[in-house]
Design a protein around this motif. Structure first.
Motif, PDB file in Angstrom:
ATOM      1  N   ALA A  12     -54.105  -7.052  41.739  1.00 47.32           N
ATOM      2  CA  ALA A  12     -53.410  -6.230  40.747  1.00 47.32           C
ATOM      3  C   ALA A  12     -52.063  -6.837  40.370  1.00 47.32           C
ATOM      4  O   ALA A  12     -51.681  -6.872  39.196  1.00 47.32           O
ATOM      5  CB  ALA A  12     -53.228  -4.809  41.273  1.00 47.32           C
ATOM      6  N   ALA A  13     -51.317  -7.336  41.385  1.00 44.02           N
ATOM      7  CA  ALA A  13     -50.011  -7.937  41.112  1.00 44.02           C
ATOM      8  C   ALA A  13     -50.163  -9.197  40.260  1.00 44.02           C
ATOM      9  O   ALA A  13     -49.375  -9.435  39.332  1.00 44.02           O
ATOM     10  CB  ALA A  13     -49.308  -8.273  42.433  1.00 44.02           C
ATOM     11  N   SER A  14     -51.183  -9.996  40.560  1.00 45.51           N
ATOM     12  CA  SER A  14     -51.419 -11.211  39.768  1.00 45.51           C
ATOM     13  C   SER A  14     -51.787 -10.858  38.330  1.00 45.51           C
ATOM     14  O   SER A  14     -51.304 -11.481  37.381  1.00 45.51           O
ATOM     15  CB  SER A  14     -52.540 -12.036  40.408  1.00 45.51           C
ATOM     16  OG  SER A  14     -52.217 -12.399  41.732  1.00 45.51           O
ATOM     17  N   MET A  21     -46.485 -11.802  31.318  1.00 40.55           N
ATOM     18  CA  MET A  21     -46.185 -13.083  30.677  1.00 40.55           C
ATOM     19  C   MET A  21     -46.799 -13.148  29.282  1.00 40.55           C
ATOM     20  O   MET A  21     -46.158 -13.626  28.329  1.00 40.55           O
ATOM     21  CB  MET A  21     -46.716 -14.224  31.544  1.00 40.55           C
ATOM     22  CG  MET A  21     -45.973 -14.405  32.869  1.00 40.55           C
ATOM     23  SD  MET A  21     -46.728 -15.679  33.906  1.00 40.55           S
ATOM     24  CE  MET A  21     -46.576 -17.115  32.840  1.00 40.55           C
ATOM     25  N   GLY A  22     -48.038 -12.651  29.157  1.00 44.16           N
ATOM     26  CA  GLY A  22     -48.693 -12.681  27.853  1.00 44.16           C
ATOM     27  C   GLY A  22     -48.003 -11.791  26.843  1.00 44.16           C
ATOM     28  O   GLY A  22     -47.801 -12.180  25.686  1.00 44.16           O
ATOM     29  N   LEU A  26     -46.348 -12.996  23.409  1.00 46.33           N
ATOM     30  CA  LEU A  26     -46.758 -12.468  22.115  1.00 46.33           C
ATOM     31  C   LEU A  26     -45.596 -11.815  21.386  1.00 46.33           C
ATOM     32  O   LEU A  26     -45.436 -11.972  20.162  1.00 46.33           O
ATOM     33  CB  LEU A  26     -47.884 -11.452  22.305  1.00 46.33           C
ATOM     34  CG  LEU A  26     -49.229 -12.025  22.774  1.00 46.33           C
ATOM     35  CD1 LEU A  26     -50.184 -10.911  23.144  1.00 46.33           C
ATOM     36  CD2 LEU A  26     -49.842 -12.912  21.697  1.00 46.33           C
ATOM     37  N   TYR A  27     -44.773 -11.088  22.131  1.00 49.29           N
ATOM     38  CA  TYR A  27     -43.611 -10.451  21.516  1.00 49.29           C
ATOM     39  C   TYR A  27     -42.638 -11.509  20.986  1.00 49.29           C
ATOM     40  O   TYR A  27     -42.105 -11.375  19.874  1.00 49.29           O
ATOM     41  CB  TYR A  27     -42.904  -9.563  22.536  1.00 49.29           C
ATOM     42  CG  TYR A  27     -41.626  -8.944  22.021  1.00 49.29           C
ATOM     43  CD1 TYR A  27     -41.652  -7.833  21.183  1.00 49.29           C
ATOM     44  CD2 TYR A  27     -40.381  -9.473  22.372  1.00 49.29           C
ATOM     45  CE1 TYR A  27     -40.486  -7.268  20.709  1.00 49.29           C
ATOM     46  CE2 TYR A  27     -39.207  -8.913  21.900  1.00 49.29           C
ATOM     47  CZ  TYR A  27     -39.258  -7.817  21.070  1.00 49.29           C
ATOM     48  OH  TYR A  27     -38.105  -7.268  20.598  1.00 49.29           O
ATOM     49  N   SER A  28     -42.424 -12.565  21.765  1.00 53.41           N
ATOM     50  CA  SER A  28     -41.533 -13.643  21.316  1.00 53.41           C
ATOM     51  C   SER A  28     -42.083 -14.317  20.070  1.00 53.41           C
ATOM     52  O   SER A  28     -41.335 -14.659  19.150  1.00 53.41           O
ATOM     53  CB  SER A  28     -41.350 -14.670  22.436  1.00 53.41           C
ATOM     54  OG  SER A  28     -40.761 -14.076  23.580  1.00 53.41           O
ATOM     55  N   PHE A 191     -55.565 -14.069  23.680  1.00 47.65           N
ATOM     56  CA  PHE A 191     -54.917 -14.035  25.000  1.00 47.65           C
ATOM     57  C   PHE A 191     -55.770 -13.276  26.000  1.00 47.65           C
ATOM     58  O   PHE A 191     -55.937 -13.715  27.149  1.00 47.65           O
ATOM     59  CB  PHE A 191     -53.539 -13.378  24.885  1.00 47.65           C
ATOM     60  CG  PHE A 191     -52.968 -12.952  26.212  1.00 47.65           C
ATOM     61  CD1 PHE A 191     -52.464 -13.886  27.099  1.00 47.65           C
ATOM     62  CD2 PHE A 191     -52.970 -11.614  26.575  1.00 47.65           C
ATOM     63  CE1 PHE A 191     -51.957 -13.496  28.325  1.00 47.65           C
ATOM     64  CE2 PHE A 191     -52.464 -11.212  27.795  1.00 47.65           C
ATOM     65  CZ  PHE A 191     -51.959 -12.150  28.671  1.00 47.65           C
ATOM     66  N   LEU A 192     -56.313 -12.127  25.596  1.00 48.56           N
ATOM     67  CA  LEU A 192     -57.130 -11.347  26.515  1.00 48.56           C
ATOM     68  C   LEU A 192     -58.361 -12.140  26.951  1.00 48.56           C
ATOM     69  O   LEU A 192     -58.749 -12.109  28.130  1.00 48.56           O
ATOM     70  CB  LEU A 192     -57.550 -10.034  25.852  1.00 48.56           C
ATOM     71  CG  LEU A 192     -56.443  -9.001  25.641  1.00 48.56           C
ATOM     72  CD1 LEU A 192     -56.973  -7.794  24.884  1.00 48.56           C
ATOM     73  CD2 LEU A 192     -55.847  -8.563  26.985  1.00 48.56           C
TER      74      LEU A 192
END
Length: 324
Positions: A12-14, A21-22, A26-28, A191-192
């Protein structure tokens, strides 16, 4: 905490880190494309300001009247149209268009419609210019596209306006940004897909390692540690659960050790009890012989001593099975 829970936490943490990060990337990307649009609008407004300054200078020099200069300025900006991209000019203190490519919007009040925050579009322009340090302001809104069959449909648009105090004008230009949103969602889908392909093999590997570890241990590590701790504390009756057919795991070995320790302890206890009984019998026989030292009583003492020796030997063999 159980091994299964720990593995799920790691996965879950990974996954959350990968998603974070994705999302940030994407926002950037979206912000970068919006910044490019703002830069384009800024450049076009700077060119428009240069043209307005040129015609205003002709007015000030007396080479043109104000009406002539303003007419030439509107013609110059109006000619710079590319499909849905065009200049418009509003008044700085009223809701009228000074210039617009759609004639029906001229010569009547037009506040541009209401925004979600309750302000009119014109008021939002004025407020943005009032707080701007560069004499240029931007506004994101939803607007119909000229020529679109569905007149009720709205598209996201980024408009920029310029304050030109000399004539009380507010020229502006805008670009629709629905293509940015479309590209954003397209990249999100990519990305997904990539994230799924990258994340699936490590996740399967972790689950496989978990299964291998549990198979080697024969159960959860904390269960094995609990059983070992109970046996070390002398509790040989602790229940050690095993899977069907398990004869090679740590828990199976622990079960075998428990059985051997139980048998060894039982043997030692049995021999110790027998030795105690024989010592008591020897004491009784010795007392009888001491009171009446006959040949018969001597024989009884000798037999008792032999039995003691035999029992002591068996006890010694049981103890010798313990390797210290």
């Amino acid at each position: 905490m159980r091994l299964k829970t720990r593995v799920l936490i790691i996965i879950a943490a990974s996954l959350l880190s990968l998603i974070a990060m994705g999302v940030f990337g994407l926002y950037s990307m979206r912000q970068g494309m919006l910044d490019e649009r703002r830069a384009q609008i800024t450049q076009l407004l700077v060119f428009a300001e240069a043209q307005l300054n040129h015609f205003h200078a002709l007015e000030v020099s007396g080479k043109m009247t104000r009406d002539e200069a303003q007419t030439r300025a509107k013609e110059s900006l109006g000619a710079q149209r590319n499909k849905n991209d065009y200049f418009f000019i509003r008044g700085l203190k009223d809701e009228y268009f000074v210039m617009h490519p759609i004639p029906s919007r001229m010569e009547k009040p037009d506040n541009g419609g209401m925004l979600p925050d309750g302000r009119t579009t014109v008021q939002a322009y004025w407020d943005a210019l009032a707080s701007s340090e560069s004499n240029i302001a931007f506004l994101e809104l939803n607007a119909p596209k000229p020529g679109d069959a569905d007149k009720t449909k709205r598209y996201p648009k980024l408009n920029g306006v310029l304050k030109f105090d000399a004539w009380g004008w507010m020229p502006g230009i805008g670009f629709y940004i629905d293509d940015i949103d479309a590209r954003f969602w397209k990249q999100s889908s990519v990305f997904l897909g990539v994230a799924g392909l990258l994340f699936a093999p490590p996740a399967l590997l972790v689950f496989r390692m978990r299964s291998t570890i549990l198979r080697q241990l024969g159960g959860e590590p904390q269960d094995a540690a609990h059983c070992m701790r109970m046996i070390a504390n002398g509790d040989l009756g602790v229940d050690i659960p095993l899977e069907g057919g398990d004869d090679s795991s740590l828990m199976a070995s622990l079960k075998v050790m428990q059985m051997k320790l139980t048998n060894l302890t039982s043997s030692i206890q049995e021999n110790a009890g027998a030795l105690t009984d024989q010592v008591q019998r020897f004491e009784q026989t010795a007392q009888v012989y001491a009171k009446a030292p006959t040949e018969e009583h001597l024989t009884d003492v000798q037999q008792t001593v032999k039995r003691l020796g035999k029992t002591a030997g068996m006890l010694q063999k049981s103890i010798a099975r313990l390797k210290l």
